[in-house]
Scaffold this motif. Structure first.
Motif, short mmCIF file in Angstrom:
data_model
loop_
_atom_site.label_atom_id
_atom_site.label_comp_id
_atom_site.label_asym_id
_atom_site.label_seq_id
_atom_site.Cartn_x
_atom_site.Cartn_y
_atom_site.Cartn_z
N GLN A 21 0.86 -1.19 0.00
CA GLN A 21 0.00 0.00 0.00
C GLN A 21 0.89 1.23 0.00
OE1 GLN A 21 -2.81 1.08 -0.59
NE2 GLN A 21 -3.95 1.86 1.12
N LEU A 22 0.73 2.14 -0.94
CA LEU A 22 1.57 3.33 -1.04
C LEU A 22 0.91 4.57 -0.45
CD1 LEU A 22 2.97 2.80 -4.64
CD2 LEU A 22 4.02 2.20 -2.45
N THR A 23 -0.40 4.52 -0.23
CA THR A 23 -1.10 5.66 0.33
C THR A 23 -0.78 5.77 1.82
OG1 THR A 23 -2.89 5.26 -1.23
CG2 THR A 23 -3.36 6.73 0.63
N VAL A 24 -0.37 6.95 2.23
CA VAL A 24 -0.05 7.17 3.64
C VAL A 24 -1.33 7.49 4.39
CG1 VAL A 24 1.25 8.64 5.23
CG2 VAL A 24 2.23 8.04 3.02
N SER A 25 -1.49 6.89 5.57
CA SER A 25 -2.66 7.16 6.39
C SER A 25 -2.22 7.75 7.72
CB SER A 25 -3.47 5.88 6.61
OG SER A 25 -2.71 4.94 7.33
N TYR A 26 -3.16 8.36 8.42
CA TYR A 26 -2.90 8.91 9.75
C TYR A 26 -3.44 7.92 10.77
CZ TYR A 26 -2.84 11.91 13.81
OH TYR A 26 -2.58 12.41 15.06
N LYS A 27 -2.59 7.47 11.68
CA LYS A 27 -3.02 6.53 12.70
C LYS A 27 -3.47 7.34 13.92
CE LYS A 27 -1.97 2.09 14.60
NZ LYS A 27 -1.32 0.85 14.27
N GLY A 36 -1.24 28.05 14.51
CA GLY A 36 0.10 28.46 14.12
C GLY A 36 1.19 27.83 14.98
N ASP A 37 0.81 26.93 15.88
CA ASP A 37 1.79 26.25 16.72
C ASP A 37 2.44 25.10 15.94
OD1 ASP A 37 1.19 27.90 18.90
OD2 ASP A 37 -0.39 26.56 19.60
N THR A 38 3.73 24.90 16.17
CA THR A 38 4.47 23.85 15.47
C THR A 38 4.43 22.55 16.28
OG1 THR A 38 5.95 25.48 14.51
CG2 THR A 38 6.74 23.23 14.57
N TYR A 39 4.30 21.46 15.57
CA TYR A 39 4.37 20.14 16.19
C TYR A 39 5.01 19.19 15.18
CZ TYR A 39 0.24 18.91 13.40
OH TYR A 39 -0.63 18.68 12.37
N PHE A 40 5.34 17.98 15.61
CA PHE A 40 6.00 17.02 14.73
C PHE A 40 5.13 15.80 14.50
CE2 PHE A 40 9.50 19.49 16.40
CZ PHE A 40 10.25 19.71 15.26
N ILE A 41 5.29 15.25 13.32
CA ILE A 41 4.59 14.04 12.91
C ILE A 41 5.65 12.98 12.64
CG2 ILE A 41 3.17 13.00 11.10
CD1 ILE A 41 2.01 15.80 10.59
N ALA A 42 5.47 11.78 13.18
CA ALA A 42 6.38 10.67 12.92
C ALA A 42 5.93 9.93 11.68
CB ALA A 42 6.41 9.73 14.12
N LYS A 43 6.88 9.60 10.80
CA LYS A 43 6.61 8.84 9.59
C LYS A 43 7.10 7.41 9.81
CE LYS A 43 8.99 11.71 7.08
NZ LYS A 43 9.64 12.35 5.91
N LEU A 44 6.22 6.43 9.58
CA LEU A 44 6.53 5.03 9.86
C LEU A 44 6.02 4.14 8.73
CD1 LEU A 44 5.23 5.38 13.49
CD2 LEU A 44 7.61 4.91 12.95
N HIS A 45 6.59 2.94 8.61
CA HIS A 45 6.12 1.95 7.64
C HIS A 45 6.16 0.59 8.31
CE1 HIS A 45 5.39 -0.29 4.03
NE2 HIS A 45 5.28 0.83 3.34
N ASP A 46 5.03 -0.13 8.29
CA ASP A 46 4.94 -1.41 8.99
C ASP A 46 5.15 -2.62 8.07
OD1 ASP A 46 2.55 -1.70 7.59
OD2 ASP A 46 1.28 -1.63 9.37
N GLY A 47 5.65 -2.38 6.87
CA GLY A 47 5.87 -3.48 5.93
C GLY A 47 4.71 -3.67 4.98
#
Length: 137
Positions: free
Chosen positions: A36-42, A70-81
């Protein structure tokens, strides 16, 4: 000050295609689905629905984002195989902040806590002995 017009690639809007053969088109129609190439938000609800179930995945980095205020935050990018996904749960992102790019990790949602009326998922994050950027060691 003159504004330069962005240059389109290829130049002058020319578009070329590599045309597949008749055999390749026939094979395409019979091809089975792969990754699956489409990224989803968990979402936190998904994590909370998997309490105690470890998820093995590769850490693919952090992305900086800005919320509606306008506040900054971070998103983790992951791949479960099987699929790529992102998540922004603070406890999880903070756990991954010092993780090397490409590192295999096992993430387990261990429960939640209530803070100011919000349910916050809690995580255990463990590094695995694999990193896709380093090859076989």
């Amino acid at each position: 000050m003159s504004q330069e017009k962005p240059e389109l690639k290829p130049v002058n809007g020319e578009v070329t295609f590599m045309m597949p053969s008749t055999n390749a088109l026939g094979a395409l129609k019979k091809a089975e689905k792969g990754r699956q190439l489409t990224v989803s938000y968990k979402k936190k609800e998904e994590w909370l629905g998997q309490i105690g179930q470890p998820v093995k995945c590769f850490f693919l980095g952090l992305k900086e984002a800005t919320d509606g205020k306008g506040d900054t935050y971070f998103i983790a990018k992951l791949h479960d195989g099987e699929k790529a996904f992102v998540c922004a749960q603070t406890v999880l992102v903070q756990s991954l902040m010092s993780t090397e790019l490409g590192q295999g990790v096992e993430i387990t949602c261990t429960g939640s806590s209530k803070t100011n009326g919000n349910e916050i998922p809690l995580f255990e994050v463990v590094e695995l002995n694999i990193n896709i950027t380093k090859g076989d060691e």
